[in-house]
Motif scaffolding. Structure first.
Motif, mmCIF file in Angstrom:
data_model
loop_
_atom_site.group_PDB
_atom_site.id
_atom_site.type_symbol
_atom_site.label_atom_id
_atom_site.label_comp_id
_atom_site.label_asym_id
_atom_site.label_seq_id
_atom_site.Cartn_x
_atom_site.Cartn_y
_atom_site.Cartn_z
ATOM 1 N N VAL A 139 66.190 -22.019 -15.714
ATOM 2 C CA VAL A 139 65.111 -22.999 -15.866
ATOM 3 C C VAL A 139 63.763 -22.308 -15.732
ATOM 4 C CG1 VAL A 139 66.466 -24.979 -15.081
ATOM 5 C CG2 VAL A 139 65.241 -23.592 -13.407
ATOM 6 N N GLN A 140 62.735 -22.947 -16.287
ATOM 7 C CA GLN A 140 61.398 -22.355 -16.219
ATOM 8 C C GLN A 140 60.784 -22.501 -14.840
ATOM 9 O OE1 GLN A 140 59.040 -23.994 -19.493
ATOM 10 N NE2 GLN A 140 59.365 -22.090 -20.609
ATOM 11 N N ARG A 141 61.053 -23.639 -14.191
ATOM 12 C CA ARG A 141 60.449 -23.907 -12.885
ATOM 13 C C ARG A 141 61.546 -24.139 -11.850
ATOM 14 N NH1 ARG A 141 56.767 -29.025 -13.980
ATOM 15 N NH2 ARG A 141 58.848 -29.775 -14.584
ATOM 16 N N GLY A 142 61.410 -23.481 -10.712
ATOM 17 C CA GLY A 142 62.385 -23.655 -9.645
ATOM 18 C C GLY A 142 62.048 -24.844 -8.762
ATOM 19 N N LYS A 143 62.903 -25.095 -7.781
ATOM 20 C CA LYS A 143 62.629 -26.134 -6.790
ATOM 21 C C LYS A 143 61.286 -25.820 -6.110
ATOM 22 C CE LYS A 143 67.609 -26.132 -5.848
ATOM 23 N NZ LYS A 143 68.659 -25.840 -4.853
ATOM 24 N N PRO A 144 60.440 -26.796 -5.870
ATOM 25 C CA PRO A 144 60.667 -28.244 -5.776
ATOM 26 C C PRO A 144 60.548 -29.016 -7.089
ATOM 27 C CG PRO A 144 58.441 -27.765 -5.090
ATOM 28 C CD PRO A 144 59.092 -26.436 -5.388
ATOM 29 N N TYR A 145 60.440 -28.321 -8.229
ATOM 30 C CA TYR A 145 60.423 -29.031 -9.509
ATOM 31 C C TYR A 145 61.840 -29.499 -9.850
ATOM 32 C CZ TYR A 145 55.735 -27.122 -9.975
ATOM 33 O OH TYR A 145 54.417 -26.809 -9.761
ATOM 34 N N PRO A 146 61.973 -30.545 -10.644
ATOM 35 C CA PRO A 146 63.293 -31.164 -10.875
ATOM 36 C C PRO A 146 64.163 -30.471 -11.912
ATOM 37 C CG PRO A 146 61.606 -32.391 -12.049
ATOM 38 C CD PRO A 146 60.879 -31.345 -11.231
ATOM 39 N N ASP A 147 63.640 -29.427 -12.560
ATOM 40 C CA ASP A 147 64.289 -28.845 -13.736
ATOM 41 C C ASP A 147 65.758 -28.483 -13.521
ATOM 42 O OD1 ASP A 147 61.463 -28.702 -13.762
ATOM 43 O OD2 ASP A 147 61.478 -27.175 -15.321
ATOM 44 N N ILE A 148 66.072 -27.875 -12.374
ATOM 45 C CA ILE A 148 67.429 -27.359 -12.174
ATOM 46 C C ILE A 148 68.453 -28.491 -12.060
ATOM 47 C CG2 ILE A 148 67.386 -27.193 -9.630
ATOM 48 C CD1 ILE A 148 68.695 -24.335 -10.084
ATOM 49 N N PHE A 149 68.060 -29.621 -11.490
ATOM 50 C CA PHE A 149 68.988 -30.745 -11.372
ATOM 51 C C PHE A 149 69.099 -31.512 -12.692
ATOM 52 C CE2 PHE A 149 67.762 -30.343 -6.763
ATOM 53 C CZ PHE A 149 68.964 -29.762 -6.398
ATOM 54 N N LEU A 150 68.020 -31.553 -13.443
ATOM 55 C CA LEU A 150 68.099 -32.146 -14.783
ATOM 56 C C LEU A 150 69.003 -31.302 -15.680
ATOM 57 C CD1 LEU A 150 64.345 -33.137 -15.248
ATOM 58 C CD2 LEU A 150 66.276 -34.681 -14.837
ATOM 59 N N LYS A 151 68.892 -29.980 -15.552
ATOM 60 C CA LYS A 151 69.751 -29.081 -16.327
ATOM 61 C C LYS A 151 71.215 -29.247 -15.913
ATOM 62 C CE LYS A 151 68.754 -26.176 -18.835
ATOM 63 N NZ LYS A 151 68.712 -26.100 -20.326
ATOM 64 N N ALA A 152 71.462 -29.431 -14.627
ATOM 65 C CA ALA A 152 72.834 -29.630 -14.150
ATOM 66 C C ALA A 152 73.435 -30.897 -14.752
ATOM 67 C CB ALA A 152 72.858 -29.700 -12.626
ATOM 68 N N CYS A 153 72.668 -31.976 -14.759
ATOM 69 C CA CYS A 153 73.162 -33.228 -15.352
ATOM 70 C C CYS A 153 73.421 -33.062 -16.845
ATOM 71 C CB CYS A 153 72.156 -34.352 -15.110
ATOM 72 S SG CYS A 153 72.046 -34.889 -13.386
ATOM 73 N N GLN A 174 62.928 -32.708 -2.757
ATOM 74 C CA GLN A 174 61.871 -33.113 -3.688
ATOM 75 C C GLN A 174 62.325 -32.951 -5.133
ATOM 76 O OE1 GLN A 174 58.683 -34.397 -2.708
ATOM 77 N NE2 GLN A 174 58.838 -35.019 -4.854
ATOM 78 N N ALA A 175 63.012 -31.848 -5.417
ATOM 79 C CA ALA A 175 63.487 -31.597 -6.780
ATOM 80 C C ALA A 175 64.469 -32.671 -7.232
ATOM 81 C CB ALA A 175 64.137 -30.214 -6.854
ATOM 82 N N ALA A 176 65.411 -33.017 -6.366
ATOM 83 C CA ALA A 176 66.393 -34.047 -6.711
ATOM 84 C C ALA A 176 65.727 -35.409 -6.861
ATOM 85 C CB ALA A 176 67.483 -34.107 -5.642
ATOM 86 N N TYR A 177 64.809 -35.716 -5.965
ATOM 87 C CA TYR A 177 64.102 -37.001 -6.002
ATOM 88 C C TYR A 177 63.344 -37.159 -7.318
ATOM 89 C CZ TYR A 177 60.933 -40.757 -4.513
ATOM 90 O OH TYR A 177 60.218 -41.930 -4.419
ATOM 91 N N ASP A 178 62.653 -36.104 -7.733
ATOM 92 C CA ASP A 178 61.882 -36.171 -8.979
ATOM 93 C C ASP A 178 62.783 -36.170 -10.211
ATOM 94 O OD1 ASP A 178 59.503 -36.342 -7.619
ATOM 95 O OD2 ASP A 178 59.034 -34.207 -7.773
ATOM 96 N N ALA A 179 64.001 -35.656 -10.064
ATOM 97 C CA ALA A 179 64.978 -35.716 -11.163
ATOM 98 C C ALA A 179 65.686 -37.070 -11.208
ATOM 99 C CB ALA A 179 66.005 -34.599 -11.010
ATOM 100 N N LYS A 180 65.397 -37.901 -10.185
ATOM 101 C CA LYS A 180 66.013 -39.231 -10.064
ATOM 102 C C LYS A 180 67.522 -39.151 -9.853
ATOM 103 C CE LYS A 180 62.412 -41.840 -12.472
ATOM 104 N NZ LYS A 180 61.400 -40.774 -12.352
ATOM 105 N N VAL A 181 67.943 -38.076 -9.164
ATOM 106 C CA VAL A 181 69.339 -37.944 -8.745
ATOM 107 C C VAL A 181 69.403 -38.260 -7.252
ATOM 108 C CG1 VAL A 181 71.365 -36.456 -8.628
ATOM 109 C CG2 VAL A 181 69.660 -36.079 -10.427
ATOM 110 N N PRO A 182 70.201 -39.234 -6.835
ATOM 111 C CA PRO A 182 70.313 -39.533 -5.401
ATOM 112 C C PRO A 182 70.696 -38.276 -4.617
ATOM 113 C CG PRO A 182 71.422 -41.211 -6.707
ATOM 114 C CD PRO A 182 71.053 -40.113 -7.656
ATOM 115 N N VAL A 183 70.041 -38.064 -3.486
ATOM 116 C CA VAL A 183 70.245 -36.823 -2.735
ATOM 117 C C VAL A 183 70.574 -37.123 -1.277
ATOM 118 C CG1 VAL A 183 67.736 -36.603 -2.387
ATOM 119 C CG2 VAL A 183 69.207 -34.608 -2.056
ATOM 120 N N TYR A 184 71.563 -36.400 -0.762
ATOM 121 C CA TYR A 184 71.900 -36.414 0.661
ATOM 122 C C TYR A 184 71.507 -35.064 1.243
ATOM 123 C CZ TYR A 184 74.664 -40.634 -0.124
ATOM 124 O OH TYR A 184 75.063 -41.911 -0.442
ATOM 125 N N CYS A 185 70.963 -35.089 2.436
ATOM 126 C CA CYS A 185 70.536 -33.859 3.094
ATOM 127 C C CYS A 185 71.464 -33.530 4.254
ATOM 128 C CB CYS A 185 69.099 -33.998 3.598
ATOM 129 S SG CYS A 185 68.489 -32.538 4.472
#
Length: 217
Positions: A139-153, A174-185
């Motif tokens: 991906v072009q941008r790493g966490k906290p940007y959402p790119d990696i989780f959008l790519k995973a989906c 933050q990355a998951a939240y902005d990708a709109k993927v529910p996240v557990y910590c």
């Protein structure tokens, strides 16, 4: 309907954050600056290595080649891993087996290099559990940007609402939240601040708790 589970790696699947801290400490202290665990926890977990090396260069006003320090970091990490080992986090294998038995798709979304990620997973005999592995270089941008989780989906062919993310860091939350993927910590070195905790579906004590959540869905 939940179809997929997306894992972070460092600090979530493997107990590697202390090793990362030791690498950064050795680098920064070689320039005469002190570097504490609190310094590490505040700014580094979950972020791409080259981003952190650029941050160090600017924060401490240093003059070095990023690629050279990138290679040095990985040599130090290999040395520390050989000396100290790197363990799986509690519940990792049990959760992966549960997901496989119940036909969930499984992805890894890590800021790590592909070769490093695959080596560590293979070392612990869990590489075969993963349907997809997405790394920082994908991906072009790493966490906290959402790119990696959008790519995973995208790779898993699921909607963000059909997956969950498991993370330990605020950058990952933050990355998951902005990708709109529910996240557990599942916190590692640091509990997420209130701002980040509110963006999760829950704060768990270990990966074993995820099985309980899935059983009750």
């Amino acid at each position: 309907m939940l179809k997929a589970v997306i894992f972070d790696m460092d600090g979530l699947l493997i107990d590697s954050e202390v090793i990362s801290y030791k690498c950064y400490k050795k680098l920064i202290e070689s320039y005469g600056y002190s570097f504490t665990m609190d310094d590490y926890v505040k700014d580094y977990p979950g972020k791409q290595l080259k981003v952190s090396l650029q941050f160090i260069k600017e924060h401490y006003h240093l003059d070095y080649d990023i690629e050279e320090k990138f290679q040095l970091f990985h040599r130090l990490e290999t040395q520390f891993m050989q000396e100290d080992g790197v363990a799986l986090k509690k519940g990792a294998k049990e959760l992966l087996q549960y997901l496989k038995n119940h036909h969930y798709q499984i992805a890894l979304a890590t800021s790590s290099l592909p070769s490093r990620a695959c080596h560590i997973l293979d070392m612990h005999h869990i590489l075969s559990y993963f349907d997809e592995i997405i790394c920082g270089s994908d991906v072009q941008r790493g966490k906290p940007y959402p790119d990696i989780f959008l790519k995973a989906c995208e790779r898993l062919n699921v909607l963000p609402s059909e997956a969950i993310v498991l993370e330990d860091s605020e950058a990952g939350i933050q990355a998951a939240y902005d990708a709109k993927v529910p996240v557990y910590c599942i916190p590692d070195l640091k509990q997420p601040g209130k701002e980040y905790a509110q963006k999760t579906k829950g704060i768990l004590s270990s990966l074993l708790d995820v099985i309980t959540i899935l059983e009750n869905m």
